[in-house]
Design a protein around this motif. Structure first.
Motif, PDB file in Angstrom:
ATOM      1  N   PHE A  33       0.837  -1.215   0.000  1.00 41.88           N
ATOM      2  CA  PHE A  33       0.000   0.000   0.000  1.00 41.88           C
ATOM      3  C   PHE A  33       0.866   1.256   0.000  1.00 41.88           C
ATOM      4  O   PHE A  33       0.640   2.184  -0.785  1.00 41.88           O
ATOM      5  CB  PHE A  33      -0.925  -0.024   1.232  1.00 41.88           C
ATOM      6  N   ALA A  78      -5.879   2.207  -2.502  1.00 47.59           N
ATOM      7  CA  ALA A  78      -4.738   2.833  -3.168  1.00 47.59           C
ATOM      8  C   ALA A  78      -4.851   2.720  -4.686  1.00 47.59           C
ATOM      9  O   ALA A  78      -4.344   3.563  -5.426  1.00 47.59           O
ATOM     10  CB  ALA A  78      -3.437   2.201  -2.688  1.00 47.59           C
ATOM     11  N   ASN A 122      -4.665   8.045   7.205  1.00 46.62           N
ATOM     12  CA  ASN A 122      -4.900   8.472   5.826  1.00 46.62           C
ATOM     13  C   ASN A 122      -6.244   9.190   5.682  1.00 46.62           C
ATOM     14  O   ASN A 122      -6.338  10.235   5.043  1.00 46.62           O
ATOM     15  CB  ASN A 122      -4.862   7.245   4.901  1.00 46.62           C
ATOM     16  N   ILE A 135       1.128   4.352  -2.702  1.00 46.37           N
ATOM     17  CA  ILE A 135       0.869   5.767  -2.405  1.00 46.37           C
ATOM     18  C   ILE A 135       1.995   6.653  -2.939  1.00 46.37           C
ATOM     19  O   ILE A 135       1.760   7.822  -3.264  1.00 46.37           O
ATOM     20  CB  ILE A 135       0.625   5.966  -0.900  1.00 46.37           C
ATOM     21  N   SER A 171     -10.468   8.448  -2.981  1.00 45.08           N
ATOM     22  CA  SER A 171     -10.235   7.543  -1.854  1.00 45.08           C
ATOM     23  C   SER A 171     -11.394   7.606  -0.871  1.00 45.08           C
ATOM     24  O   SER A 171     -11.854   6.586  -0.361  1.00 45.08           O
ATOM     25  CB  SER A 171      -8.937   7.925  -1.139  1.00 45.08           C
TER      26      SER A 171
END
Lengths: 396, 396, 396
Positions: A18, A87, C231, A22, A56
């Motif tokens: 992940f 992601a 996040n 990113i 997201s």
């Protein structure tokens, strides 16, 4: 290995993957910011930032449950599994936004990002990797697509194509009579290079993490092979384009070479775990060649794509999916060239048509495209109210 | 811990280390692109990209089997072990290409990259870390060199020295009569800083991964100690150079400070696992001091190295290898000062002579160096056909 | 899971988290270098580099033992535990140095970094996460602060406030009569964006690693939840500021949006492991709103902070700590709103007063602030002897 150890290791590994993905957020941002003119750099960066955030969030609130049903994963933390899937989402919209750079307004694409991340992409995932609404129907997708040559890259590419068709080209890009292409040089090559390598590194997480588990001898081998093959395809894409550029022009055009690498990376993404260590050389090299062929071809059809995203993501997404059918056909496991082609076509129709409709409707409400005056002045001032490099004197 | 758990963890750990090292690709690219003049930036970036691609491919197809025999590794996936080794290769050529920036043609160095990654470097690895063709001969290397102060950094440094001797300096760098050095300032300090820190981070993978396994209590401690000591040496190199600069000029020259950090990192690389947590302060500080001493010294001998690579990699590669003999001599384990010196000398002769011959021959076929006109105009236009910052007006 | 497996996995995981945090070093450097004027860019980069080096070294030599007593950790390598803690230290000084950009001399802040990393910060850590000198006293801190909303971000923020009070504003920032603010635009938006995302990525290591262990099913879930919530808060901070900017100005100011994201990230840092997956949306959104409110407010009080660090780190550090008391109060585990408030206040008084005294004394010996002439000319030339972009012609 006990289930708990495997659970811990796979959670950790998926978090690692992940995080690598990113890095593709600044990767896309730097690549695109470097490829456009200075007057549009801030807008490109703002677009990348906002759609990452919005897509997201939409996937968290809506999309994930469409794609996979409830939050849940057996062999690892469900939150790690979710992070990994989330992601992926931003990448698709990055593909779209990159290809409409230098003329796209941010706000309408924010709305598109919500629909794409909340509905269109999750539907594609559902059909291919997920709970599968198509199961038992004639459209049942048996395509093998480990990390999304079709599911991610072609889906994004088709959406981009629909956006370009609706919006048209940048002002002055094509001579209205002759169709001659006006070359618009990239404004910041170090950013392009940095962005391309951040994407390349992100790909290790993208493809390696897609194996789904590292917690057995077999899976550890598969993950390592996947990353090796991913890298090799990128190398081959860069090298072949370098050779082609040199033979033709005696110059090494770095933007083409880097796009060649990215093309190779897209092409390998459908099946990096299925090949031996030499096949990716061929698959990646063809990926690079396709970039060299299709970049001018799209221009011929006046499909204006400042960053080459159609050639990198759409063309190579298709090629990569078909390549699995050619090089790793395995009817015993349900992998056939026909199955791959069916996947390509079903996703193409759905992604293109649904994106086209959504973008068409959004365009009626809020125009996707800046006015010609805004384009001339630069999107930075109009969209963001600030320039990217205010202290640097422009050469022209 | 069962063998399978250890296999999985070490495969994962080695992939992690590999990924960190790959951050050194943009790291070198940004560092060097920031240090050269704007007219040569694209060429530097293209050089870095192409030699990474070519060197990795050559190592995949040829070099690895020379270095290690068959693909294979016992305690982890052989593909992970290969990835890790492959990541090392590009670094060597980066060292060479950095030091000949602003005058080197790309294509001849691509050919050199093939020879270096396919033959010269694998031979050095074979003698030191690998199957060892020298075993039982008088040249049998007993040198301890965990992550390559000699095997990587000096090898690259010697190859660079041979390249500089063959190519000569940049036009206008030295006054032909007085030898006075014309200062050519770095064009983009943020890129230099970014690149240096990406290299620094990559070093954690480079040295940490070189321990070879993290899958036991002892090895976990050793990996963590290695990374701690690696970092400490970098800190010490930066600090000492900062102090020296300030005492001498009352100014903190950031390019020297960052090169001091890199010098410290090179110096620790031979034995970060052998020291206590305080010795790296001394080793790294001496590394930084050596950079301050040798950068002007090389200029005195008109060895023109725009990025300081000779001081960082060659001088500190030697220093780091000798430092192991001084601070961590352990005859019971075969680590002696004489053994370290022998390693330094044998590799020096082989790397320098073989690189010199190869570069000399290539230079006869395709000149390594641009013409003076090309240098004046800038390599970007001549090598790549595009400028790095076309929209930015030059101050001079 | 045997203790050895858990030891190995947690050592590896902590190294992974450490490496992510180190990406915050170039992250802060790029963010701040992009936000200041070109004439001060090198000084900002040098400041970031030197204080990272000095603060880490001071923590190695002095600070760690104050914070935690002996080097030592039970469940993982003590060196990995140390690396993780050391990575935190530099961040605090980065917060301070960022907020005094464009007028701060480097050398006095190097001395401040030694005191901060060697004494002030370790004392705060001791009270909150460490051996706890306050235990049993009326000041005994029961605050929950997983990864340092207060311990890191507010501590840095209070130190910054004391520095700003001592140093005053940049020349020309405020009209002496009217107090009107002169807008000084960021000079390089791609660097700002890159830096913000490197910080964002570093945060995954910062918060995820602060869980302390991944080596059980429960902890793996907790780490993944922590990273997910981290996040999400960043997403929410970016989105809300984007919406506010658009509604107010019809423009998306990217520097505010990115600071909104960072504000959300600071706000979640006290308790990302305590929330469900939706609460961080609210906490991060409030974080973003606070940035929008406080950036002009600090200017109203002529507290000149070129990068918005007070709003991001101080205000949101406080907010994040209080948010734990509001949303995750759990008296059974000693988490109460009063306990959180007491933590905020005790740390505030100690950090502000001690920083103020130290900076006041340093300022008497070596002025913290450049002269007005130096400011006009730019700090790069005066502090570092070289410009950041010497070949680029300035637009003004």
């Amino acid at each position: 290995m006990t289930p708990e150890i495997s659970y811990v290791i796979d959670t950790f590994f998926t978090i690692f993957a992940f995080v690598l993905i990113i890095f593709m957020v600044p990767g896309f941002a730097m690549l695109e910011a470097g490829l456009v003119r200075t007057k549009n750099v801030t807008a490109v960066l703002m677009m990348n930032t906002m759609i990452y955030a919005i897509a997201s969030m939409a996937f968290l609130l809506i999309g994930y449950s469409i794609a996979f049903g409830d939050f849940g994963a057996d062999g690892m933390s469900k939150w790690a599994a979710f992070l990994f899937q989330m992601a992926f989402v931003g990448k698709i919209i990055n593909i779209v936004s990159g290809g409409v750079s230098e003329r796209a307004r941010i706000v309408p694409f924010v709305f598109f990002a919500i629909i794409m991340a909340g509905f269109i992409y999750p539907t594609v995932v559902n059909w291919s990797w997920g709970a599968d609404m198509l199961d038992g129907t004639i459209l049942d997708l048996t395509m093998y697509d480990l990390a999304g040559s079709t599911v991610i890259h072609s889906t994004g590419g088709w959406a981009l194509l629909s956006a370009i068709l609706i919006m048209g080209a940048r002002k002055g890009r094509y001579n209205p009579k002759t169709g001659a292409v006006r070359v618009i040089p990239a404004s910041n090559i170090p950013l392009v290079t940095l962005g391309a390598f951040l994407l390349w590194i992100g790909w290790f997480g993208f493809n390696g993490g897609s194996v789904g588990s590292i917690a057995s001898k077999e899976n550890a081998d598969l993950v390592a092979l996947t990353i090796l093959n991913t890298n090799t395809a990128g190398l081959a894409g860069a090298i072949i384009v370098g050779i082609m550029m040199y033979l033709k022009y005696k110059k090494l055009d770095i933007t083409m070479v880097l796009n060649g690498a990215l093309g190779g990376l897209v092409a390998i993404t459908a099946g990096p775990d299925l090949y031996n260590i030499y096949q990716p050389i061929l698959i990646g090299a063809i990926g690079g060649i396709l970039v060299v062929i299709f970049v001018p071809l799209f221009d011929k059809f006046r499909l204006d794509d400042p960053v080459g995203a159609l050639s990198v993501h759409l063309v190579n997404g298709i090629w990569g999916t078909i390549a699995v059918g050619i090089f790793a056909s395995d009817p015993a496991n349900g992998i056939t060239l026909m199955g791959q082609l069916k996947g390509v076509i079903v996703v193409a129709i759905f992604a293109f048509v649904s994106s086209y409709i959504v973008l068409f409707v959004i365009n009626k409400i809020i125009p996707l495209k800046s006015t010609q005056d805004e384009e001339m002045e630069g999107l930075d001032v109009n969209e963001c109210g600030l320039e990217a490099y205010p202290e640097f004197k422009r050469a022209f």
